[in-house]
Structures are given as C-alpha cells and as structure tokens.
Design a protein around this motif. Structure first.
Motif, PDB file in Angstrom:
ATOM      1  N   PHE A   1      -5.980  47.006  17.403  1.00  0.00           N
ATOM      2  CA  PHE A   1      -5.341  48.193  17.973  1.00  0.00           C
ATOM      3  C   PHE A   1      -4.273  48.715  17.022  1.00  0.00           C
ATOM      4  N   GLU A   2      -3.857  49.951  17.254  1.00  0.00           N
ATOM      5  CA  GLU A   2      -2.777  50.569  16.487  1.00  0.00           C
ATOM      6  C   GLU A   2      -1.616  50.848  17.420  1.00  0.00           C
ATOM      7  N   ILE A   3      -0.406  50.619  16.927  1.00  0.00           N
ATOM      8  CA  ILE A   3       0.783  50.879  17.731  1.00  0.00           C
ATOM      9  C   ILE A   3       1.985  51.076  16.817  1.00  0.00           C
ATOM     10  N   GLU A   4       2.899  51.923  17.234  1.00  0.00           N
ATOM     11  CA  GLU A   4       4.142  52.113  16.479  1.00  0.00           C
ATOM     12  C   GLU A   4       5.205  51.189  17.057  1.00  0.00           C
ATOM     13  N   ALA A   5       5.788  50.370  16.197  1.00  0.00           N
ATOM     14  CA  ALA A   5       6.777  49.398  16.669  1.00  0.00           C
ATOM     15  C   ALA A   5       7.662  48.934  15.531  1.00  0.00           C
ATOM     16  N   LYS A   6       8.867  48.543  15.896  1.00  0.00           N
ATOM     17  CA  LYS A   6       9.756  47.834  14.980  1.00  0.00           C
ATOM     18  C   LYS A   6       9.597  46.340  15.201  1.00  0.00           C
TER      19      LYS A   6
ATOM     20  N   VAL B   1      -3.444  52.451  20.818  1.00  0.00           N
ATOM     21  CA  VAL B   1      -4.788  52.941  20.540  1.00  0.00           C
ATOM     22  C   VAL B   1      -5.647  51.754  20.144  1.00  0.00           C
ATOM     23  N   VAL B   2      -6.552  51.364  21.025  1.00  0.00           N
ATOM     24  CA  VAL B   2      -7.440  50.243  20.743  1.00  0.00           C
ATOM     25  C   VAL B   2      -8.621  50.775  19.945  1.00  0.00           C
ATOM     26  N   THR B   3      -8.678  50.397  18.677  1.00  0.00           N
ATOM     27  CA  THR B   3      -9.746  50.893  17.808  1.00  0.00           C
ATOM     28  C   THR B   3     -11.002  50.043  17.893  1.00  0.00           C
ATOM     29  N   ASP B   4     -10.846  48.791  18.295  1.00  0.00           N
ATOM     30  CA  ASP B   4     -12.007  47.913  18.455  1.00  0.00           C
ATOM     31  C   ASP B   4     -11.669  46.862  19.514  1.00  0.00           C
TER      32      ASP B   4
ATOM     33  N   GLU C   1      16.743  47.763  21.618  1.00  0.00           N
ATOM     34  CA  GLU C   1      17.284  48.921  22.329  1.00  0.00           C
ATOM     35  C   GLU C   1      16.222  49.624  23.171  1.00  0.00           C
ATOM     36  N   ASN C   2      15.056  49.830  22.620  1.00  0.00           N
ATOM     37  CA  ASN C   2      14.002  50.575  23.319  1.00  0.00           C
ATOM     38  C   ASN C   2      12.895  49.654  23.816  1.00  0.00           C
ATOM     39  N   ALA C   3      13.243  48.433  24.128  1.00  0.00           N
ATOM     40  CA  ALA C   3      12.246  47.443  24.529  1.00  0.00           C
ATOM     41  C   ALA C   3      11.537  47.841  25.816  1.00  0.00           C
ATOM     42  N   HIS C   4      10.203  47.639  25.838  1.00  0.00           N
ATOM     43  CA  HIS C   4       9.423  47.957  27.017  1.00  0.00           C
ATOM     44  C   HIS C   4       8.099  47.196  26.981  1.00  0.00           C
ATOM     45  N   ILE C   5       7.374  47.269  28.083  1.00  0.00           N
ATOM     46  CA  ILE C   5       6.112  46.559  28.223  1.00  0.00           C
ATOM     47  C   ILE C   5       4.952  47.537  28.081  1.00  0.00           C
ATOM     48  N   VAL C   6       3.919  47.105  27.348  1.00  0.00           N
ATOM     49  CA  VAL C   6       2.732  47.926  27.118  1.00  0.00           C
ATOM     50  C   VAL C   6       1.498  47.176  27.607  1.00  0.00           C
ATOM     51  N   ASN C   7       0.593  47.891  28.318  1.00  0.00           N
ATOM     52  CA  ASN C   7      -0.692  47.307  28.696  1.00  0.00           C
ATOM     53  C   ASN C   7      -1.811  48.278  28.343  1.00  0.00           C
ATOM     54  N   ARG C   8      -3.027  47.977  28.795  1.00  0.00           N
ATOM     55  CA  ARG C   8      -4.162  48.782  28.351  1.00  0.00           C
ATOM     56  C   ARG C   8      -4.129  50.213  28.891  1.00  0.00           C
ATOM     57  N   GLU C   9      -3.251  50.502  29.850  1.00  0.00           N
ATOM     58  CA  GLU C   9      -3.145  51.857  30.369  1.00  0.00           C
ATOM     59  C   GLU C   9      -2.044  52.678  29.693  1.00  0.00           C
ATOM     60  N   SER C  10      -1.308  52.060  28.774  1.00  0.00           N
ATOM     61  CA  SER C  10      -0.212  52.761  28.096  1.00  0.00           C
ATOM     62  C   SER C  10      -0.769  53.700  27.028  1.00  0.00           C
ATOM     63  N   ALA C  11      -0.230  54.912  26.997  1.00  0.00           N
ATOM     64  CA  ALA C  11      -0.743  55.926  26.075  1.00  0.00           C
ATOM     65  C   ALA C  11      -0.427  55.601  24.622  1.00  0.00           C
ATOM     66  N   GLU C  12       0.612  54.839  24.384  1.00  0.00           N
ATOM     67  CA  GLU C  12       1.054  54.632  23.001  1.00  0.00           C
ATOM     68  C   GLU C  12       0.194  53.649  22.212  1.00  0.00           C
TER      69      GLU C  12
END
Length: 448
Positions: free
Chosen positions: A365-370, A334-337, A321-332
């Motif tokens: 990285f950290e990300i919220e996802a189903k 968080v690249v921890t290493d 339902e909420n599918a979208h594309i994420v790249n290194r400029e996306s705020a959601e």
C-alpha cells in the motif's frame, strides 16, 4: 486529620522555601536555576566558599525532599487495610506532583455551581483502568464515579476508554477518536505497560500535550501504578512529562511500596498478580485520587481558575502531533496490491476493518506518513507467523511474536515500524516469511 494537615503544610512550606531560594520556573513548568543575581568577583574567595557551602546544603535538602518517605514515612507496624484503607502518609506520599490546578479547579467549580450541566470524565489506560482483577463496583473508574455522585452530585458521564494490554503509544493515536471526540472535562491517564525509556517518554509527552491542547481545555491527571518488583515501571519518565506540563501526578507506587518494603502490608493483600491491583488495591487507588480531588475542592476559593490555554511547546518535538488510526476504509491509504490479505479481522468495537491472511503472501500500500506503526493480533490460536515490513524497498522491521500459543490470551499488540523527521509518501509491503505459519492479522495502522 489534624496530623495530616500539619504534615502537608510542613512539606509544602519546605518545598516552597527551597524553590524560592534556589530555583525559578521556565515556561511550561520546567525547573531552572536562577542566575540573574549572580556576580563574578575573583578576589572575593570568602563569598565563593559561602556560596559553595550553601549549594551543598541546598543539594542535601533537595535530595531529601525528593524522597517523600522522609516526611511521610512508612508506618511503625502492620496496617489493617480493611480498617484503615489508605493511611494519611500514603495519601501524602501519593501526590508526586500537585501541578497547576487551574483547569481542574475550574471544572470542579463549574460542576458544583451548575448541577444540570454535564461533566465528562474519561479514563484512558490499560487493563488496570479497564478493571482487570477487580470486581464490578470495586473497579477504580466505578469508585471515582461513585465519589463524584456523592461528593459533587451534578450530572456527569463516566467514560472508560481503557483497553487491556495497550500502551501510551497506541493511546496517542486513538486519543482523538476515543477521548477528545467526547469533549472531556477531566482525563485520567494510566499506562503501566509503558517502559521507562525515551520512546514511551515521547509518546506520553505527545499524549498529554494533545489532551491539554483540546479546545475544551480539559484537566489531565496522570496516575502511576506499581509493580511487585518495586521498579515503578514507567513512573519516572511519566512523572517527568507530568512535571514539564505541570499536571497532577498521583503515584500509587509511592503510596504502597514503602509499606510493602517495610513489611506493613503484603503485596498479595493489594494485588492479584505482579501487576494488577485486586479489590483492595483498587479501593486504595480510588482513595488516593478522590482524596486529591477533595483537597482541590476544599481550596477552590484560593485557586486561580483563569486558565492559560497556551500549552508549552513539547520539549521532545511533539512527535505524534497528528497521530491517528487508519483502516481499510480510510481514504488516505491506497492499497496497490491486496494480495492474500483479503480477510477483515476485528477486535471488538475498538479495531475494525483491518487486513488479514490465512495463507501467507503479502500486501502493498501507499501512505503519507512521518511515523508508521501497526496494531496486529498477538494470537493464542496457533499458526501465526513472522511478518516483514518493507518501506520503499528496504526491510525496516520484522514482527516475530504474533504467535502467542500457550499465552494468557490473544490481544492487540502495537509496534512502530518506521519513524522519520518528515512526512512523505511511502510504499509499504507487509510480507509473511515462509509458509509454515501463514496467518497474520493487521487490526489498524498508526499514522502521524
């Protein structure tokens, strides 16, 4: 033409008679057996026998009607495509599902009545819709645009959002960015690269529902292609989705394969390889679609154009339902290493600002996802290795086919690496296995 109209009317009469006799419609277009008038009478055995006999007859008719070749058979002999193009029976067979025409009729009526009001057509598919193996103006999308200019005459935009070697899983994630943001009026969808399985049924389900749910209430038309082996590819699951949402489904497979199997046309006459139509194949495909559109235009006065914008609930849970594309400029994200993934691979304008490494290693990285997927580079340049995907400390996927040395060309490959029923924050590590082949490019993440 008279013969064709007669054949269509006969087929529609038989279908309508059958449906009125034995089936009702559930909300959303799903067929259900109507048992509202059934009664239980254990003493009336003659009634049971009659009902049983009637059911058997109905089943035979249903089986026959599911095979369009019974009412629009293959030709009696060879077809000269250069003279006839798509035959009348090919046109009839191609309409796998007419669907609810209210959205399409309204868009066409508005275009005819308001010549200065721009209509936006979007083509969303893989290499076939992108025009591979067909030349310039002979490509399907260009031929449909030519038809629009000639038959409708109103202002329009024709946007080809297709990307070769992709599938509906990627499409549902880029639909908002590449399609719905353009406020489309009519969306044509085609994905021969899908498989005939539950995964792609789910991704196509989400894609169709997402498009239909857009605020502009666009019309959606599914186009099903053909494979040389005659399997029809993902046509079965796509058609099930099309019928559930009651959208038009046009089947190139149904149109051409009976003629190929009968020896009336050769596969090489319509295709450049086992998948891609050539100029003639694209011409036939455009005929199937534009003939369908012509048919809708001829019936505009009788089609109810009051749109019900309430799209049926997904039978498959609307997974993306909420599918979208994420790249290194996306705020959601968080690249921890970042580790060794310091390069920024890109593929044209469709995939930019990714992550890449030439030396191996890993990134976290950290990300919220189903659900989480990866778009990566399947490369012919050599040196691309195996990547392990670790989610919350557990290895969930191993991507082992990034090296495509000797293949037909580099392309963006997609894979779902994690899926669950609940959106939660996850820690994800992507690690290159070994040092012999240290390269790996991540074009984008697919998140829902």
């Amino acid at each position: 033409m008279i013969k064709r109209i007669f054949a269509i009317l006969l087929a529609l009469f038989m279908v309508s008679t059958l449906l009125c006799a034995c089936a009702g419609k559930e909300e959303g277009g799903k067929d259900v057996i109507d048992t509202s008038n059934e009664t239980a009478n254990p003493d009336d055995t003659s009634s049971e026998d009659e009902t049983s006999a009637e059911t058997n007859i109905t089943s035979e008719v249903e089986t026959e009607m599911k095979d369009p070749i019974t009412y629009a058979p293959a030709a009696d002999g060879p077809i000269d495509l250069s003279r006839t193009g798509a035959t009348e029976n090919m046109l009839i067979r191609s309409v796998c599902n007419e669907g609810d025409l209210s959205r399409l009729a309204l868009k066409l009526q508005n275009a005819l009545d308001n010549s200065d009001e721009k209509t936006t057509l979007v083509f969303l598919g893989d290499s076939i819709f992108a025009g591979s193996s067909a030349s310039g103006l002979n490509q399907f999308a260009n031929q449909v645009a030519d038809w629009w200019e000639y038959s409708i005459g109103s202002s329009f935009d024709s946007i080809n959002a297709s990307i070769g070697a992709t599938d509906s899983y990627l499409a549902v994630h880029r639909a908002e960015r590449d399609v719905l943001s353009r406020n489309p009026d009519i969306i044509f969808i085609e994905y021969i690269n899908d498989k005939n399985d539950s995964f792609y049924k789910s991704s196509m389900d989400s894609l169709v529902k997402k498009c239909l749910s857009h605020e502009g209430a666009p019309a959606v038309i599914l186009v099903e292609m053909a494979l040389q082996d005659g399997s029809g590819g993902p046509g079965q699951v796509h058609t099930e989705v099309g019928r559930y949402y009651d959208v038009p489904v046009i089947s190139y497979h149904n149109a051409v394969m009976p003629e190929v199997n009968a020896g009336n046309i050769a596969w090489k006459d319509i295709a450049a390889d086992n998948v891609h139509p050539n100029d003639m194949g694209h011409s036939i495909l455009s005929q199937l679609v534009t003939d369908f559109l012509d048919g809708v235009i001829s019936r505009l006065d009788e089609i109810d154009k009051n749109i019900d914008t309430d799209v049926p609930e997904s039978a498959l849970g609307y997974k993306y339902e909420n599918a979208h594309i994420v790249n290194r400029e996306s705020a959601e994200i968080v690249v921890t290493d970042e580790g060794s993934f310091t390069e920024t691979p890109e593929m044209g304008i469709k995939f930019t600002k990714g992550w890449g490494t030439s030396t191996g290693g890993k990134m976290t990285f950290e990300i919220e996802a189903k659900n989480l997927g990866i778009v990566y580079n399947k490369s012919v340049s050599g040196g691309y290795g195996v990547a392990k995907v670790i989610v919350d400390g557990v290895e969930v996927k191993k991507i082992s086919d990034a090296d495509f040395t000797g293949g037909w060309g580099s392309y963006a490959r997609t894979v779902e690496v994690y899926s669950s029923d609940k959106a939660e924050k996850h820690t994800v590590t992507i690690e290159i296995e070994g040092t012999a082949k240290p390269k790996f490019d991540i074009y984008s993440l697919l998140v829902s």
